[in-house]
Design a protein around this motif. Structure first.
Motif, mmCIF file in Angstrom:
data_model
loop_
_atom_site.group_PDB
_atom_site.id
_atom_site.type_symbol
_atom_site.label_atom_id
_atom_site.label_comp_id
_atom_site.label_asym_id
_atom_site.label_seq_id
_atom_site.Cartn_x
_atom_site.Cartn_y
_atom_site.Cartn_z
ATOM 1 N N TYR A 198 0.847 -1.194 0.000
ATOM 2 C CA TYR A 198 0.000 0.000 0.000
ATOM 3 C C TYR A 198 0.876 1.234 0.000
ATOM 4 O O TYR A 198 1.861 1.306 0.741
ATOM 5 N N ILE A 199 0.507 2.189 -0.836
ATOM 6 C CA ILE A 199 1.176 3.484 -0.850
ATOM 7 C C ILE A 199 0.196 4.475 -0.259
ATOM 8 O O ILE A 199 -0.943 4.599 -0.740
ATOM 9 N N ILE A 200 0.633 5.118 0.796
ATOM 10 C CA ILE A 200 -0.202 6.122 1.449
ATOM 11 C C ILE A 200 0.369 7.487 1.107
ATOM 12 O O ILE A 200 1.542 7.751 1.354
ATOM 13 N N ARG A 201 -0.463 8.322 0.510
ATOM 14 C CA ARG A 201 -0.041 9.663 0.118
ATOM 15 C C ARG A 201 -0.672 10.696 1.040
ATOM 16 O O ARG A 201 -1.828 10.571 1.424
ATOM 17 N N GLY A 202 0.128 11.692 1.359
ATOM 18 C CA GLY A 202 -0.365 12.793 2.167
ATOM 19 C C GLY A 202 0.717 13.837 2.313
ATOM 20 O O GLY A 202 1.901 13.554 2.135
ATOM 21 N N ASP A 203 0.304 15.045 2.632
ATOM 22 C CA ASP A 203 1.270 16.124 2.808
ATOM 23 C C ASP A 203 1.447 16.509 4.273
ATOM 24 O O ASP A 203 2.333 17.287 4.597
ATOM 25 N N ASP A 204 0.598 15.968 5.136
ATOM 26 C CA ASP A 204 0.695 16.262 6.565
ATOM 27 C C ASP A 204 0.647 14.944 7.343
ATOM 28 O O ASP A 204 -0.415 14.501 7.768
ATOM 29 N N PRO A 205 1.832 14.286 7.511
ATOM 30 C CA PRO A 205 1.829 12.971 8.158
ATOM 31 C C PRO A 205 1.349 12.993 9.607
ATOM 32 O O PRO A 205 0.953 11.956 10.126
ATOM 33 N N GLU A 206 1.328 14.148 10.221
ATOM 34 C CA GLU A 206 0.879 14.219 11.614
ATOM 35 C C GLU A 206 -0.641 14.230 11.735
ATOM 36 O O GLU A 206 -1.201 13.688 12.684
ATOM 37 N N ASN A 207 -1.332 14.820 10.744
ATOM 38 C CA ASN A 207 -2.777 15.008 10.872
ATOM 39 C C ASN A 207 -3.614 14.418 9.739
ATOM 40 O O ASN A 207 -4.796 14.220 9.907
ATOM 41 N N GLY A 208 -3.025 14.190 8.578
ATOM 42 C CA GLY A 208 -3.786 13.735 7.429
ATOM 43 C C GLY A 208 -4.210 14.926 6.590
ATOM 44 O O GLY A 208 -3.788 16.035 6.856
ATOM 45 N N PRO A 209 -5.032 14.703 5.599
ATOM 46 C CA PRO A 209 -5.661 13.456 5.189
ATOM 47 C C PRO A 209 -4.668 12.513 4.501
ATOM 48 O O PRO A 209 -3.593 12.913 4.090
ATOM 49 N N PHE A 210 -5.095 11.235 4.389
ATOM 50 C CA PHE A 210 -4.270 10.184 3.797
ATOM 51 C C PHE A 210 -5.046 9.510 2.669
ATOM 52 O O PHE A 210 -6.160 9.054 2.883
ATOM 53 N N GLN A 211 -4.432 9.451 1.502
ATOM 54 C CA GLN A 211 -5.015 8.702 0.387
ATOM 55 C C GLN A 211 -4.309 7.347 0.344
ATOM 56 O O GLN A 211 -3.080 7.292 0.267
ATOM 57 N N VAL A 212 -5.087 6.273 0.401
ATOM 58 C CA VAL A 212 -4.533 4.921 0.444
ATOM 59 C C VAL A 212 -4.719 4.264 -0.920
ATOM 60 O O VAL A 212 -5.841 4.169 -1.422
#
Length: 159
Positions: free
Chosen positions: A74-88
């Motif tokens: 799984y590749i999880i994309r996001g620009d804020d690893p502390e808060n999200g959001p996360f695209q899986v």
């Protein structure tokens, strides 16, 4: 039992940096951000985190193609690893030959925060446990059927 701090260690980060600097450019390498495991011992999934503009590199495609025979990637994309959001995304396949490599990803879900990411991961872990348990039960049934067939052959009267 207390969870260990999973924050990257400076020595490991230094080692990777020096490996990149001191080894020939043909000594390709990659790392995974997280390997999900559970008890009884099993690998649930491999996780790589990427910022929204990051591409999957040649060495990652090569590794993913091999590792997906063990567990899903799984590749999880996001620009804020502390808060999200996360695209899986689930990694389906990739070709490392073109530059940049071609990858085929399937969008699984978008998690607005850590709570929803936790719920997704919990579902993933439950599904993996059920798959393995079902496979073990199936192997047990096959063993019993083979064993019974063998015993039946041994007991047949001779004509």
């Amino acid at each position: 039992m207390q969870k260990c701090d999973l924050k990257g260690s400076p020595s490991r980060d230094s080692f990777k940096l020096f490996h990149k600097r001191k080894m020939p450019s043909s000594f390709y390498a990659c790392d995974l951000d997280l390997i999900l495991v559970q008890k009884p011992p099993r690998i649930v999934a491999f996780i790589d985190f990427k910022k929204s503009g990051d591409i999957v590199q040649f060495s990652e495609v090569l590794a993913y193609n091999i590792l997906q025979t063990v567990a899903p990637i799984y590749i999880i994309r996001g620009d804020d690893p502390e808060n999200g959001p996360f695209q899986v995304y689930r990694y389906l396949e990739g070709n490392y030959v073109p530059e940049p490599p071609h990858v085929n990803l399937e969008m699984i879900t978008c998690c607005p925060d850590w709570q929803s990411l936790k719920e997704w991961e919990d579902g993933l872990r439950r599904t993996k446990s059920k798959e393995i348990d079902d496979a073990q039960k199936s192997k047990g049934k096959q063993f019993m059927q083979t064993s019974l067939a063998y015993k039946f052959q041994q007991c047949r009267p001779l004509l």
